[in-house]
Write an enzyme that holds these catalytic residues in place. Structure first.
Site, PDB file in Angstrom:
ATOM      1  N   SER A  63       0.812  -1.217   0.000  1.00 22.44           N
ATOM      2  CA  SER A  63       0.000   0.000   0.000  1.00 22.44           C
ATOM      3  C   SER A  63       0.849   1.271   0.000  1.00 22.44           C
ATOM      4  CB  SER A  63      -0.919   0.025   1.220  1.00 22.44           C
ATOM      5  OG  SER A  63      -1.848  -1.022   1.131  1.00 22.44           O
ATOM      6  N   ARG A 154       1.081 -13.099   7.997  1.00 21.43           N
ATOM      7  CA  ARG A 154       0.182 -12.175   7.290  1.00 21.43           C
ATOM      8  C   ARG A 154       0.740 -11.829   5.906  1.00 21.43           C
ATOM      9  NH1 ARG A 154      -3.862  -8.127   8.779  1.00 21.43           N
ATOM     10  NH2 ARG A 154      -3.568  -6.172   7.658  1.00 21.43           N
ATOM     11  N   LYS A 192      -0.719  -0.855  14.736  1.00 26.68           N
ATOM     12  CA  LYS A 192      -0.537   0.559  14.380  1.00 26.68           C
ATOM     13  C   LYS A 192      -1.806   1.353  14.660  1.00 26.68           C
ATOM     14  CE  LYS A 192      -1.546   0.258   9.417  1.00 26.68           C
ATOM     15  NZ  LYS A 192      -1.189   0.674   8.073  1.00 26.68           N
ATOM     16  N   ARG A 262       4.329   0.121  10.746  1.00 23.47           N
ATOM     17  CA  ARG A 262       3.866  -0.779  11.804  1.00 23.47           C
ATOM     18  C   ARG A 262       4.860  -0.948  12.953  1.00 23.47           C
ATOM     19  NH1 ARG A 262      -0.787  -3.448  11.654  1.00 23.47           N
ATOM     20  NH2 ARG A 262      -1.929  -3.522   9.681  1.00 23.47           N
ATOM     21  N   HIS A 434      -2.255  -2.733  -5.560  1.00 22.27           N
ATOM     22  CA  HIS A 434      -1.475  -3.986  -5.594  1.00 22.27           C
ATOM     23  C   HIS A 434      -2.501  -5.099  -5.535  1.00 22.27           C
ATOM     24  CE1 HIS A 434      -2.508  -4.408  -1.402  1.00 22.27           C
ATOM     25  NE2 HIS A 434      -2.118  -3.154  -1.237  1.00 22.27           N
TER      26      HIS A 434
HETATM   27  O1  LIG Z   1       0.886  -4.055   7.274  1.00 24.69           O
HETATM   28  C1  LIG Z   1       0.044  -4.769   6.731  1.00 24.69           C
HETATM   29  O2  LIG Z   1      -1.136  -4.781   7.038  1.00 24.69           O
HETATM   30  C2  LIG Z   1       0.509  -5.714   5.665  1.00 24.69           C
HETATM   31  O3  LIG Z   1       1.725  -6.267   6.062  1.00 24.69           O
HETATM   32  C3  LIG Z   1       0.726  -4.993   4.365  1.00 24.69           C
HETATM   33  O4  LIG Z   1      -0.425  -4.376   3.927  1.00 24.69           O
HETATM   34  P1  LIG Z   1      -0.455  -2.934   3.280  1.00 24.69           P
HETATM   35  O5  LIG Z   1       0.759  -2.738   2.426  1.00 24.69           O
HETATM   36  O6  LIG Z   1      -1.710  -3.003   2.447  1.00 24.69           O
HETATM   37  O7  LIG Z   1      -0.546  -1.950   4.384  1.00 24.69           O
HETATM   38 MN   LIG Z   2      -3.008  -1.533  -0.380  1.00 30.39          MN
HETATM   39 MN   LIG Z   3      -2.515  -4.911   2.413  1.00 36.96          MN
END
Ligand SMILES: O=C(O)[C@H](O)COP(=O)(O)O
Ligand SMILES: [Mn+2]
Ligand SMILES: [Mn+2]
Length: 506
Positions: A63, A154, A192, A262, A434
């Site tokens: 993201s 995850r 987070k 995070r 993504h």
């Molecule tokens: O931090 C998260 O939730 C995943 O590891 C990655 O997801 P995101 O790139 O969509 O935040």
């Molecule tokens: Mn994303």
């Molecule tokens: Mn994600």
């Protein structure tokens, strides 16, 4: 360039493209509206992973980089790549900030604590980086290295933490230094959301050696009820019951995640706990912590994008997302710049949080939709930017049926937003940042794949829903996320920034 038409940039988070199949929650979902758009509107598949966006070849998108590239209009060499270059080139061995701290530890007898996500998901961290850091610590004769291992489940398939802990053991053996001192799941360590109760449990284990006592790191994995993500904070203790690796005065902490979002809550919490103590902090890449933590590698400049043009031209934009993706349509889309230009408005949608996203795959999409529609009705807002988070956030649970439902909620939201766009003379540009929900199983080597909630390297659809009467052709040739900012600007009748390397698709 034509006079320009107001519009809506709608990021469907985790909206990747793959052929229909048993792993694809998006094609399994009843999404008649999106299906209709994909069949009738000018559509292209855009590359959203690997070198096309500034990641290492073959690396899944995420993201942060997704929204940064959508905003910047060019690939941005991501933190993972910058760290990898330092390591592969051998330059990390002479990194000034690192070597200074290691020399200090060798002289004082202090321990080096490495804290980070223990997997090779390549979104927050790469466990392989530990290998080189251990070698360097050994080279500088650091007396002790304690690894505080955060288990994943995850970004990589669940129930893989045992293999990663095993890999770390081989690094210890090869470098001749290192022990695991604590083990904890990322659900605790990488919160987070501001839930400090979770974070403090982790700090307590790392600083004071308080948590579930285990004698071997792998024992921690038997103590979770909810997979690798939720391994409770565990402390490796010696035969006399004393924790192996609690932080002492004179020690140093190096956070090994390359992505900040995070780990920063834990980094700040530990920094507060250890205030007044003689403990040195370092991070592998630059963090957005409140505390100032020296970084071994500095980030790329991601400025000079969409926000720069909108700010310079005085074009008002409204940015809307649920809390989970709010920073993505603001801070990251603006090139990690927290200075907001006066013509930008932010709407952060909060609401009830389900303890588990599988229970409420709709999340707060109705409120996001309402906010987008009310911004679209304003004549003084040429551009609305919004993120629909459901597909990605629910997709991360690895739960196929809930993710299918998330896609169905998204379909209804897109229909409502496109209806409002038609009524207000706006185009809508839909794009994924993504892939995620189009692949909910790991690749099967023998028999069926395992549930998988991580991101993918699949391309993402970019679809233009033209404003009433607006003409648009299907773009020819390859596309990437870097083409989105130039497209948005062209549709608004604005010229791109000189640093943009993407091309207008429309
Ligand atoms: O931090 C998260 O939730 C995943 O590891 C990655 O997801 P995101 O790139 O969509 O935040
Ligand atoms: Mn994303
Ligand atoms: Mn994600």
């Amino acid at each position: 360039m034509s006079a320009g038409t107001p519009g809506i940039l709608l990021v469907l988070d985790g909206w990747g493209h793959a052929a229909a199949g048993e792993a694809n929650a998006l094609t399994a979902a009843a999404t008649p509206y999106l299906d209709g758009l994909l069949a009738t509107c000018p559509t292209v598949l855009a590359d959203a992973s690997g070198t096309a966006v500034g990641l290492l070849p073959g690396t899944v998108g995420n993201s942060e980089i997704g929204h940064m590239v959508i905003g910047a209009g060019r690939p941005i060499p991501y933190d993972s790549v910058l760290v990898q270059e330092e390591i592969s080139s051998g330059r990390m061995r002479s990194n000034e900030a690192l070597t200074e701290v290691l020399k200090g530890l060798a002289a004082s007898g202090g321990a080096l604590h490495l804290i980070g996500l223990c997997s090779d998901g390549m979104i927050h961290a790469n466990v392989q980086h530990l290998q080189e850091l251990l070698r360097i610590a050994a080279q500088f004769a650091v007396p002790r290295v304690r690894v505080h291992a955060i288990t994943d489940g995850r970004d990589v398939a669940d129930h893989t933490a045992a293999a990663y802990l095993g890999l770390v053991d081989t690094f210890f053996a090869e470098a001749g230094i290192g022990e695991v001192a604590t083990v904890v799941g990322r659900g605790y360590a990488l919160d987070k959301s501001g839930n400090l109760e979770l974070t403090e449990k982790v700090s307590l284990a790392i600083v004071d050696g308080k948590g579930e006592a285990i004698s071997e790191p792998q024992e921690a994995l038997e103590l979770t009820q909810r997979g690798d993500e939720w391994v409770p904070p565990c402390v490796v203790t010696s035969a006399d019951g004393r924790p192996l690796g609690a932080v002492q005065d004179g020690d140093a902490i190096l956070f090994t995640n390359f992505r900040s979002d995070r780990i920063q809550q834990l980094a700040d919490d530990l920094h507060t706990w250890l205030a007044g103590r003689r403990v040195t902090f370092l991070s592998l890449a630059q963090y957005d912590t409140k505390a100032s933590i020296p970084a071994l590698v500095h980030r790329s400049d991601a400025g000079g994008g969409l926000a720069t043009v909108l700010g310079a031209q005085g074009v008002r934009s409204v940015r809307i997302a649920e809390a989970e993706k709010f920073e993505h349509v603001t801070y990251y889309l603006n090139g990690r710049d927290s200075n907001v230009v006066p013509v930008e408005e932010h709407v952060r949608i909060t609401g009830d949080r389900a303890p588990d996203y599988t229970v409420r795959p709709a999340m707060n999409i109705d409120r996001v939709t309402e906010a987008v529609i009310s911004a679209a009705r304003r004549d003084d807002v040429p551009l609305v930017v919004a993120n629909l988070a459901n597909i990605d956030v629910v997709g991360h649970t690895g739960h196929f049926d809930a993710t299918r439902q998330a896609a169905e909620h998204t379909d209804r939201a897109v229909e409502a937003i496109c209806g409002a766009a038609q009524a207000t003379g706006r185009w809508v540009l839909l794009v994924g940042d993504h892939g995620n929900a189009e692949k909910m199983l790991t690749d099967a080597t023998d028999g069926d794949g395992w549930p998988y909630g991580g991101h993918t390297t699949n391309p993402v659809p970019a679809v233009l829903v033209p404003a009433a009467g607006q003409k648009a052709a299907t773009p020819a040739g390859p596309a990437t996320l870097a083409d989105i900012a130039p497209s948005v600007l062209a549709l608004l009748g604005l010229a791109p920034e000189p640093r943009m390397t993407g091309r207008p698709l429309w």
